[in-house]
Design an enzyme around this catalytic site. Sequence first.
Site, short mmCIF file in Angstrom:
data_model
loop_
_atom_site.label_atom_id
_atom_site.label_comp_id
_atom_site.label_asym_id
_atom_site.label_seq_id
_atom_site.Cartn_x
_atom_site.Cartn_y
_atom_site.Cartn_z
N HIS A 88 0.83 -1.21 0.00
CA HIS A 88 0.00 0.00 0.00
C HIS A 88 0.87 1.26 0.00
O HIS A 88 0.60 2.21 -0.75
CB HIS A 88 -0.90 -0.02 1.23
CG HIS A 88 -1.64 1.25 1.48
ND1 HIS A 88 -2.94 1.46 1.07
CD2 HIS A 88 -1.26 2.40 2.10
CE1 HIS A 88 -3.33 2.67 1.42
NE2 HIS A 88 -2.33 3.27 2.06
N GLU A 89 1.91 1.26 0.83
CA GLU A 89 2.78 2.44 0.89
C GLU A 89 3.56 2.62 -0.41
O GLU A 89 3.78 3.75 -0.87
CB GLU A 89 3.73 2.33 2.08
CG GLU A 89 3.03 2.26 3.44
CD GLU A 89 2.07 3.42 3.67
OE1 GLU A 89 2.32 4.52 3.12
OE2 GLU A 89 1.08 3.22 4.37
N HIS B 59 1.46 4.41 -2.87
CA HIS B 59 1.48 5.86 -2.71
C HIS B 59 2.69 6.46 -3.42
O HIS B 59 2.61 7.53 -4.04
CB HIS B 59 1.53 6.22 -1.22
CG HIS B 59 0.19 6.22 -0.55
ND1 HIS B 59 -0.89 6.90 -1.05
CD2 HIS B 59 -0.23 5.63 0.60
CE1 HIS B 59 -1.92 6.74 -0.24
NE2 HIS B 59 -1.56 5.96 0.75
N GLU C 80 -6.46 7.19 -0.70
CA GLU C 80 -6.35 5.94 0.05
C GLU C 80 -6.97 4.76 -0.70
O GLU C 80 -6.39 3.67 -0.74
CB GLU C 80 -7.00 6.08 1.43
CG GLU C 80 -6.21 6.95 2.40
CD GLU C 80 -4.78 6.46 2.59
OE1 GLU C 80 -4.56 5.24 2.73
OE2 GLU C 80 -3.88 7.31 2.57
#
EC number: 3.4.24.-
Length: 337
Positions: free
Chosen positions: A130-131, A134, A201
Site C-alpha cells: 500500500h505504501e 502511494h 487511500e
Amino acid sequence: MNYLRTAMLLAAMTALFMGIGYVIGGQGGMMIALLIAAGMNVFSYWNSDKMVLRMHHAQEADERSAPELFHMIRQLSANAGLPMPKVYIIDNPQPNAFATGRNPQNAAVAATTGLLNMLSKEEVAGVMAHELAHIKNHDTLIMTITATIAGAISMLGNFAFFFGGNRENNNPFGFIGVLVAMIVAPLAAMLVQMAISRTREYAADRMGAQICGEPMWLASALNKIAGGVEHIHNPDAEANPATAHMFIMNPLSGERMDNLFSTHPATANRIAELQKLAQSGLGTGAAYRAPSASSGSAYRSGPSSQPSSGSAPSGPWGSARGSAPREESRRPKGPWG
C-alpha cells in the site's frame, strides 16, 4: 479524476492561503502570502522526507539490521516497477506505517515496531505494498505539500489575531475578517487536507493489492491496525497532527466514520472494497511469497473470508520452534534485532 480533484483541492488551499494574507494586509499581504506559499512548496519538495521522518524519530534500517523487512520491500518494489526506497523503523507500539519522498527515486517507507510485532508477514507485505502504491502514484509529495500549507494556514490564522485588526495594515474586513481568518480558514484547510488524503487511500489500497497479489492480506492488516490505533497512543503523531493523513490509518484516534471530518475512509469500507477485489479473482496468486507460512493469519482461505476479530496478534518474523519455548521467546521479535 483523482489527479484532477487533487489539483483542484491544492489550488483551493493556495487560494485560501492568499485570502488570509489579503485579510491581514490587503493586496500586499496577499502577494506576500503567495510568495511564502511558493517558498514553502519548494522547501517541502526537497526536504519533505527528512522533515516527516525526523518528526517521528524514524531510524533507517538496512539489510543487516532488518533483513526480512528489507528483502520484503525489495521484492515488492520490483513487483511495482519501483526503485528500492529507503527503509525506516519507528520505535512506537502503535501499529502504523507511512511513505514519504518527493519522487520514486527519493522515497522512503517507514513502519512502526507495533506494526511489525502485531501483524503477520503477509499482512506486513500488504501494508508495505500500500505504501509503495502511494510512492508509485506520487501521493507522498502531494500529501506532504498539503500538510505544509495546512500548517501555514493555521499559523497565519493566529497572526491575523495580532495584526489583522490594525488599520495601518490595510485590513479591508476589520474585526469580522480577523474572526474568519482565525476560525474558518484553519478549519477549511483541515477539510481540504482530509479530502486530498481520502481521495488517494482507495487508489493506494487497490494498487497495493495488485503489487502484493493478495487483497485480503491488506484487508486483514487494516482490521488489526484499526484496533491498535484506537487503543495505543502515538505521542509523536499528537505533537505533529498535520502529518496524520500520511499514515495508512489515522494515528490520532480510532476514527472510523466515513464523513467529512475523518482523515481516512472508514476501515469497513476499505475492507469491503478489498474483498470485492479478491472476489474478482485478484487474489488467486500472491505476487509476494513470504519465506515461511504464518500461523497468525486473521483470515480463512477463500475470497469471501471475513476478518477475525478474536485472533491474537502474532509477530511476523517467527518465534522459537519447539514444544516448550522459553518465556523470553514468547514475545514477538522484530527484524531489527
